[in-house]
Write a protein that holds these residues in place. Structure first.
Motif, short mmCIF file in Angstrom:
data_model
loop_
_atom_site.label_atom_id
_atom_site.label_comp_id
_atom_site.label_asym_id
_atom_site.label_seq_id
_atom_site.Cartn_x
_atom_site.Cartn_y
_atom_site.Cartn_z
N LYS A 82 0.83 -1.20 0.00
CA LYS A 82 0.00 0.00 0.00
C LYS A 82 0.86 1.26 0.00
O LYS A 82 0.52 2.25 -0.63
CB LYS A 82 -0.93 0.01 1.22
N HIS A 86 0.73 4.33 -2.52
CA HIS A 86 0.53 5.69 -2.02
C HIS A 86 1.64 6.61 -2.52
O HIS A 86 1.37 7.72 -2.99
CB HIS A 86 0.49 5.68 -0.49
N ARG A 103 -6.90 10.33 0.74
CA ARG A 103 -6.06 10.65 1.90
C ARG A 103 -6.91 10.69 3.17
O ARG A 103 -6.47 10.25 4.22
CB ARG A 103 -5.33 11.98 1.71
#
Length: 128
Positions: A82, A86, A103
């Motif tokens: 992840k 991101h 976010r």
């Protein structure tokens, strides 16, 4: 309630709109030239190197506060994947409402599981 619904609710509470997001980006002096520079960095790097996530989580694991959330190997592996996603999204943008809502979703998950803001927000300094 879905994460996207929660994020939309938080955005409404924060009065986060496309206009206010654009204003925040102007305040941070993040414009099209920055997006181009970050795209160039991404193009030069290619895929996010696994060692970036390894270094990031090694640093986090050296502190008791965040360590308690990262002790299971399967959790750590999932978070490393992840994290790469991101980081790539930070480089590739666009920094629009969809990005902002994602976010907020991440921030809400951190809140629900009990990650203190100091650890979550402070971790971004490691990118520098």
């Amino acid at each position: 309630m879905s994460l996207s619904t929660v994020a939309a609710t938080i955005a409404a509470h924060l009065e986060l709109t496309p206009y206010s997001l654009a204003e925040r980006l102007r305040f941070l002096r993040l414009g099209p030239e920055d997006a181009q520079a970050l795209q160039s960095i991404h193009d030069q790097m290619g895929a996010i190197p696994p060692r970036l996530a390894d270094a990031f989580y090694s640093h986090l694991l050296s502190f008791a506060g965040p360590r308690r959330f990262l002790e299971l190997p399967e959790t750590l592996d999932r978070l490393k994947r992840k994290q790469a996603e991101h980081f790539a999204s930070m480089l590739l943008g666009p920094w629009d409402m969809e990005y902002a809502l994602r976010r907020l979703e991440v921030g809400y998950v951190h809140y629900i599981i009990g990650v203190e803001p100091a650890w979550y927000v402070g971790a971004f300094s490691h990118y520098l």
